[in-house]
Design a protein around this motif. Structure first.
Motif, PDB file in Angstrom:
ATOM      1  N   GLY A 131       0.812  -1.214   0.000  1.00  0.00           N
ATOM      2  CA  GLY A 131       0.000   0.000   0.000  1.00  0.00           C
ATOM      3  C   GLY A 131       0.844   1.261   0.000  1.00  0.00           C
ATOM      4  O   GLY A 131       2.070   1.215  -0.184  1.00  0.00           O
ATOM      5  N   LEU A 132       0.195   2.399   0.225  1.00  0.00           N
ATOM      6  CA  LEU A 132       0.846   3.701   0.252  1.00  0.00           C
ATOM      7  C   LEU A 132       1.324   4.011   1.664  1.00  0.00           C
ATOM      8  O   LEU A 132       0.584   3.838   2.630  1.00  0.00           O
ATOM      9  CB  LEU A 132      -0.123   4.797  -0.199  1.00  0.00           C
ATOM     10  CG  LEU A 132      -0.690   4.683  -1.616  1.00  0.00           C
ATOM     11  CD1 LEU A 132      -1.711   5.788  -1.868  1.00  0.00           C
ATOM     12  CD2 LEU A 132       0.424   4.765  -2.660  1.00  0.00           C
ATOM     13  N   ILE A 133       2.536   4.507   1.787  1.00  0.00           N
ATOM     14  CA  ILE A 133       3.104   4.875   3.082  1.00  0.00           C
ATOM     15  C   ILE A 133       2.828   6.352   3.352  1.00  0.00           C
ATOM     16  O   ILE A 133       3.144   7.216   2.527  1.00  0.00           O
ATOM     17  CB  ILE A 133       4.620   4.612   3.124  1.00  0.00           C
ATOM     18  CG1 ILE A 133       4.910   3.129   2.879  1.00  0.00           C
ATOM     19  CG2 ILE A 133       5.210   5.084   4.454  1.00  0.00           C
ATOM     20  CD1 ILE A 133       4.295   2.203   3.906  1.00  0.00           C
ATOM     21  N   VAL A 134       2.232   6.640   4.507  1.00  0.00           N
ATOM     22  CA  VAL A 134       1.957   8.017   4.931  1.00  0.00           C
ATOM     23  C   VAL A 134       2.454   8.158   6.364  1.00  0.00           C
ATOM     24  O   VAL A 134       2.077   7.364   7.244  1.00  0.00           O
ATOM     25  CB  VAL A 134       0.450   8.350   4.849  1.00  0.00           C
ATOM     26  CG1 VAL A 134       0.173   9.729   5.431  1.00  0.00           C
ATOM     27  CG2 VAL A 134      -0.025   8.283   3.397  1.00  0.00           C
ATOM     28  N   TYR A 135       3.311   9.169   6.617  1.00  0.00           N
ATOM     29  CA  TYR A 135       3.897   9.349   7.944  1.00  0.00           C
ATOM     30  C   TYR A 135       3.037  10.234   8.850  1.00  0.00           C
ATOM     31  O   TYR A 135       3.203  10.197  10.070  1.00  0.00           O
ATOM     32  CB  TYR A 135       5.304   9.939   7.820  1.00  0.00           C
ATOM     33  CG  TYR A 135       6.290   8.977   7.198  1.00  0.00           C
ATOM     34  CD1 TYR A 135       6.836   7.932   7.939  1.00  0.00           C
ATOM     35  CD2 TYR A 135       6.666   9.096   5.866  1.00  0.00           C
ATOM     36  CE1 TYR A 135       7.728   7.039   7.369  1.00  0.00           C
ATOM     37  CE2 TYR A 135       7.565   8.213   5.286  1.00  0.00           C
ATOM     38  CZ  TYR A 135       8.086   7.189   6.047  1.00  0.00           C
ATOM     39  OH  TYR A 135       8.971   6.295   5.479  1.00  0.00           O
ATOM     40  N   ARG A 136       2.150  10.991   8.271  1.00  0.00           N
ATOM     41  CA  ARG A 136       1.295  11.863   9.079  1.00  0.00           C
ATOM     42  C   ARG A 136       0.067  11.078   9.541  1.00  0.00           C
ATOM     43  O   ARG A 136      -0.719  10.617   8.720  1.00  0.00           O
ATOM     44  CB  ARG A 136       0.859  13.085   8.275  1.00  0.00           C
ATOM     45  CG  ARG A 136      -0.020  14.058   9.047  1.00  0.00           C
ATOM     46  CD  ARG A 136      -0.446  15.202   8.127  1.00  0.00           C
ATOM     47  NE  ARG A 136      -1.246  16.196   8.818  1.00  0.00           N
ATOM     48  CZ  ARG A 136      -2.575  16.145   8.957  1.00  0.00           C
ATOM     49  NH1 ARG A 136      -3.237  15.110   8.444  1.00  0.00           N
ATOM     50  NH2 ARG A 136      -3.224  17.089   9.594  1.00  0.00           N
ATOM     51  N   LEU A 137      -0.090  10.944  10.838  1.00  0.00           N
ATOM     52  CA  LEU A 137      -1.274  10.323  11.413  1.00  0.00           C
ATOM     53  C   LEU A 137      -2.244  11.433  11.803  1.00  0.00           C
ATOM     54  O   LEU A 137      -1.829  12.460  12.341  1.00  0.00           O
ATOM     55  CB  LEU A 137      -0.904   9.481  12.639  1.00  0.00           C
ATOM     56  CG  LEU A 137       0.231   8.460  12.446  1.00  0.00           C
ATOM     57  CD1 LEU A 137       0.463   7.686  13.737  1.00  0.00           C
ATOM     58  CD2 LEU A 137      -0.086   7.517  11.304  1.00  0.00           C
ATOM     59  N   ASP A 138      -3.532  11.233  11.524  1.00  0.00           N
ATOM     60  CA  ASP A 138      -4.497  12.313  11.772  1.00  0.00           C
ATOM     61  C   ASP A 138      -5.424  12.055  12.948  1.00  0.00           C
ATOM     62  O   ASP A 138      -6.266  12.888  13.283  1.00  0.00           O
ATOM     63  CB  ASP A 138      -5.329  12.588  10.514  1.00  0.00           C
ATOM     64  CG  ASP A 138      -6.014  11.349   9.966  1.00  0.00           C
ATOM     65  OD1 ASP A 138      -6.532  10.544  10.766  1.00  0.00           O
ATOM     66  OD2 ASP A 138      -6.027  11.170   8.730  1.00  0.00           O
ATOM     67  N   GLY A 139      -5.307  10.896  13.595  1.00  0.00           N
ATOM     68  CA  GLY A 139      -6.133  10.606  14.747  1.00  0.00           C
ATOM     69  C   GLY A 139      -7.515  10.077  14.428  1.00  0.00           C
ATOM     70  O   GLY A 139      -8.295   9.774  15.336  1.00  0.00           O
ATOM     71  N   LEU A 140      -7.830   9.948  13.138  1.00  0.00           N
ATOM     72  CA  LEU A 140      -9.153   9.459  12.738  1.00  0.00           C
ATOM     73  C   LEU A 140      -9.086   8.058  12.134  1.00  0.00           C
ATOM     74  O   LEU A 140     -10.065   7.582  11.566  1.00  0.00           O
ATOM     75  CB  LEU A 140      -9.795  10.429  11.741  1.00  0.00           C
ATOM     76  CG  LEU A 140     -10.135  11.827  12.280  1.00  0.00           C
ATOM     77  CD1 LEU A 140     -10.632  12.729  11.155  1.00  0.00           C
ATOM     78  CD2 LEU A 140     -11.177  11.741  13.392  1.00  0.00           C
ATOM     79  N   GLU A 141      -7.927   7.424  12.251  1.00  0.00           N
ATOM     80  CA  GLU A 141      -7.744   6.120  11.611  1.00  0.00           C
ATOM     81  C   GLU A 141      -8.719   5.071  12.147  1.00  0.00           C
ATOM     82  O   GLU A 141      -9.179   4.209  11.387  1.00  0.00           O
ATOM     83  CB  GLU A 141      -6.300   5.633  11.805  1.00  0.00           C
ATOM     84  CG  GLU A 141      -5.273   6.365  10.959  1.00  0.00           C
ATOM     85  CD  GLU A 141      -4.839   7.693  11.541  1.00  0.00           C
ATOM     86  OE1 GLU A 141      -4.127   8.447  10.854  1.00  0.00           O
ATOM     87  OE2 GLU A 141      -5.213   7.987  12.695  1.00  0.00           O
TER      88      GLU A 141
END
Length: 329
Positions: A131-141
């Motif tokens: 999948g796609l790697i994203v380092y920013r977590l937004d707290g809505l996962e």
């Protein structure tokens, strides 16, 4: 006492003085004419040089503009957070937004001693899925998750808010802290939108198929309305079909409902000029400026769709200084 006597000037002397004055005036006029001609010649040379230096060309390309309505909301996708197994400094092994295979190392943790000194040991954390790697977590996962889509209450919907967190490269992570997430961009994605019916202009209804885009220039993709809650103040869930990768990388964004599409040569509005009440563009034809009349089919924002220019022809992007036949390099 002597007295000065004024002696009248002779006619011949007067004629000579007049001829000299006329000659001086003619010489001055000639000098001014030569200077003006020189300045005019220099102006053309300088203008021509500036045009050759500053002119910007771009090959005409086919494109589209869409008449749209904005639909703000949140993207819901299948994503998994990977947490730090120990405290340590974070070294990123993959660029943000890149796609990786299952098992590929994404982050290297350089271990710390109890007093905070870096030890020689390190640990690579792999991706648990492709999948796609994203380092920013937004707290809505955990809230905006396809598995709990039907369980979202009105209270949860009304309090949706991002709580962003990101550990920078070479930053310090504590054991158990989220480092990155892996987004599945192959499985279905959804869009949760909240709107007022009078602002949208036309209500969404279950099973309706929508043409969507990120902006008026596309690309287009499709959606299907799955759920609608409310009549005036509405929450709706839309299943997205083959959205662009940019949709997966962002949580909150406005999508555009496409009502009508105009296709043709896509140009910036700044390339258009008007001559004798007719719109046109400057083209570079055999290194010379050539004006071409065109027909504007659609104007949206600062872009236009036109007829009258073939794909591949070189369009001048900054036409202010040009004139017919001006040399262009």
């Amino acid at each position: 006492m002597s007295r000065l006597t004024m002696v009248p000037v002779g006619k011949e002397a007067l004629r000579q003085r007049r001829r000299q004055a006329l000659l001086r005036l003619a010489a001055l006029m000639l000098l001014l004419a030569v200077a003006a001609a020189g300045l005019w010649w220099m102006k053309d040379r300088i203008t021509g040089y500036l045009v050759k230096v500053t002119v910007e060309l771009q090959a005409a390309k086919m494109g589209q503009l869409a008449e749209t309505r904005e639909l703000p909301g949140w993207v819901i996708r299948d994503e998994r957070i990977v947490h730090a197994s120990m405290a340590g400094h974070v070294q990123r092994l993959v660029k943000d937004g890149d796609r990786v295979r299952v098992g590929a190392p994404v982050v290297r943790l350089k271990g710390l001693s109890p007093v905070g000194e870096e030890m020689g040991s390190y640990q690579d954390l792999p991706s648990p899925r492709a999948g796609l790697i994203v380092y920013r977590l937004d707290g809505l996962e955990e809230v905006l998750n396809p598995r709990v889509l039907d369980e979202l209450s009105t209270e949860q919907l009304n309090t949706l808010a991002e709580r962003p967190q990101e550990i920078p490269p070479d930053g310090l992570a504590q054991a158990g802290q989220g480092l990155f997430k892996v987004i599945d961009n192959v499985e279905k994605a959804y869009f949760l939108t909240h709107y007022d019916v009078k602002d949208l202009g036309e209500p969404l209804v279950p099973s309706r198929r929508l043409t969507l885009a990120l902006n008026a220039a596309g690309p287009n993709f499709y959606g299907k309305v799955l759920q609608v809650r409310g009549t005036d103040d509405v929450w709706a869930v839309i299943q997205l079909v083959n959205p662009p990768a940019e949709v997966f990388k962002r949580r909150q964004l406005p999508l555009q409902i496409v009502d009508k599409i105009h296709k043709g040569i896509l140009l910036s509005k700044d390339t258009l000029i008007e001559r004798n009440g007719e719109k046109g563009v400057w083209l570079a034809v055999k290194n010379r400026a050539e004006w071409r009349p065109i027909q504007v089919k659609a104007t949206i924002g600062d872009q236009v769709i036109i007829d009258g220019v073939a794909e591949g022809e070189l369009v001048v992007q900054n036409p202010a200084l040009l004139r017919e036949g001006q040399e262009i390099k």
